[in-house]
Design a protein around this motif. Structure first.
Motif, PDB file in Angstrom:
ATOM      1  N   TRP A 113      10.461  68.132  57.249  1.00  0.00           N
ATOM      2  CA  TRP A 113      11.305  68.643  58.325  1.00  0.00           C
ATOM      3  C   TRP A 113      10.426  68.957  59.529  1.00  0.00           C
ATOM      4  N   SER A 265      20.532  74.865  52.217  1.00  0.00           N
ATOM      5  CA  SER A 265      19.362  74.058  52.550  1.00  0.00           C
ATOM      6  C   SER A 265      19.108  73.079  51.407  1.00  0.00           C
ATOM      7  N   PRO A 271      18.105  75.941  56.997  1.00  0.00           N
ATOM      8  CA  PRO A 271      19.466  76.352  56.631  1.00  0.00           C
ATOM      9  C   PRO A 271      20.505  75.686  57.528  1.00  0.00           C
TER      10      PRO A 271
END
Length: 316
Positions: A113, A265, A271
């Motif tokens: 991410w 998540s 989230p």
């Protein structure tokens, strides 16, 4: 000559989640982030996400929109699994093993991410900074797994054994007509770890609003106020934000409905908001409302157990 590679990563917009949950079908036109080598470097372009710093929720970023203006970043899940550029692969990706979770299943794909300044509308590879990972995605087409989870996450959320807490009252079980009765709730945030489509999903349910029903036809809310307990010495004098005054004697079934919002998540990713809520109502709690009367008596209940006002004495 170096072989050119191209990877496509699907990011989820809240509008897409709403569409897929209503229709149950993933569209072939879902927004994607395309990452690939071109003659002048790494090329990235597509819709990004922004995050609300107060709630942590992710929403689609639209150029010129004020949504998420307090968060300067946009986010993506990079299946290329590179930390600092096309020639620098995150060492965690080499060390990370993503074995199949079921016999005959497919191995997972490492992802990272990343975030980039939201002001950059077409970030280059040097603009993306890793924020989480590497972690595994499990799907024959890993770029679709997040969209597939988003399409069903509300159903999974509403099937969780979420504890609605309890409705408490002071005084209880008996209270007085014309006096304040203090109500409060013990509902709290709860976390769950699930496996959905072979992925590890961490889900959080948060009480957002409360609706009090006092049983006599009056209600309070929805309100974020949870109320709080007060000392017994203040029961008859302290009227809190969630107190109620009964105007008639009787037995009243009081209940509380709590509205829960949720985030989830995937494989330690950021989230994401669940596009929908869950309402849970507590079992009824009977409040016995009494009235007070005054009278002069000649002796105590110890001296005369049948004296007026003594427990078990006949009403006069």
């Amino acid at each position: 000559m170096q072989t050119l590679k191209r990877v496509s990563v699907a990011l989820i917009a809240s509008t897409f989640m709403a569409l897929t949950m209503q229709c149950g079908i993933a569209s072939a036109k879902d927004p994607k982030i395309d990452i690939g080598y071109v003659d002048n470097g790494l090329n990235l372009s597509a819709s990004q996400w922004t995050r609300d710093p107060a709630t942590g929720s992710f929403t689609p970023f639209v150029e010129g929109s004020s949504a998420g203006s307090d968060d300067p970043n946009q986010y993506l899940a990079d299946t290329h699994c590179r930390a600092d550029g096309p020639d620098t692969k995150d060492p965690g990706c080499d060390a990370l093993e993503c074995p199949a979770t079921a016999t005959g299943g497919e191995e997972g794909t490492p992802v990272i991410w990343k975030e980039s300044p939201k002001a950059i509308t077409n970030p280059g590879w040097t603009d993306w900074i890793p924020v989480s990972g590497p972690t595994c995605l499990y799907d024959p087409e890993p770029e679709n797994v997040l969209a597939n989870i988003a399409a069903r996450i509300l159903t999974d959320f509403r099937q969780l054994p979420i504890n609605p807490g309890t409705l408490e009252a002071q005084p209880f079980p008996h209270t007085l007509k014309g006096g304040p009765t203090n109500f409060y709730t013990t509902a709290a945030e709860q976390a769950f770890d699930l496996t959905i489509l072979g992925q590890t999903v961490h889900l959080t349910a948060t009480p957002a609003n409360h609706s009090y029903s006092f049983g006599d036809g009056t209600t309070l809310g929805p309100t974020p106020a949870t109320g709080y307990p007060i000392p017994e010495t203040e029961w008859l004098s302290n009227q809190t934000r969630t107190s109620h005054i009964y105007t008639n004697t009787g037995n009243y079934p009081a209940t509380l409905t709590t509205n829960f919002t949720g985030t989830y998540s995937v494989n330690n990713g950021p989230p994401l908001p669940i596009n929908g809520t869950l309402d849970i109502t507590t079992p009824a709690k009977t409040i016995h409302v009494w009235k007070t009367e005054k009278a002069l008596v000649a002796d105590t209940c110890q001296e005369n157990p049948n004296s007026w006002g003594c427990p078990g004495a006949e009403t006069r």
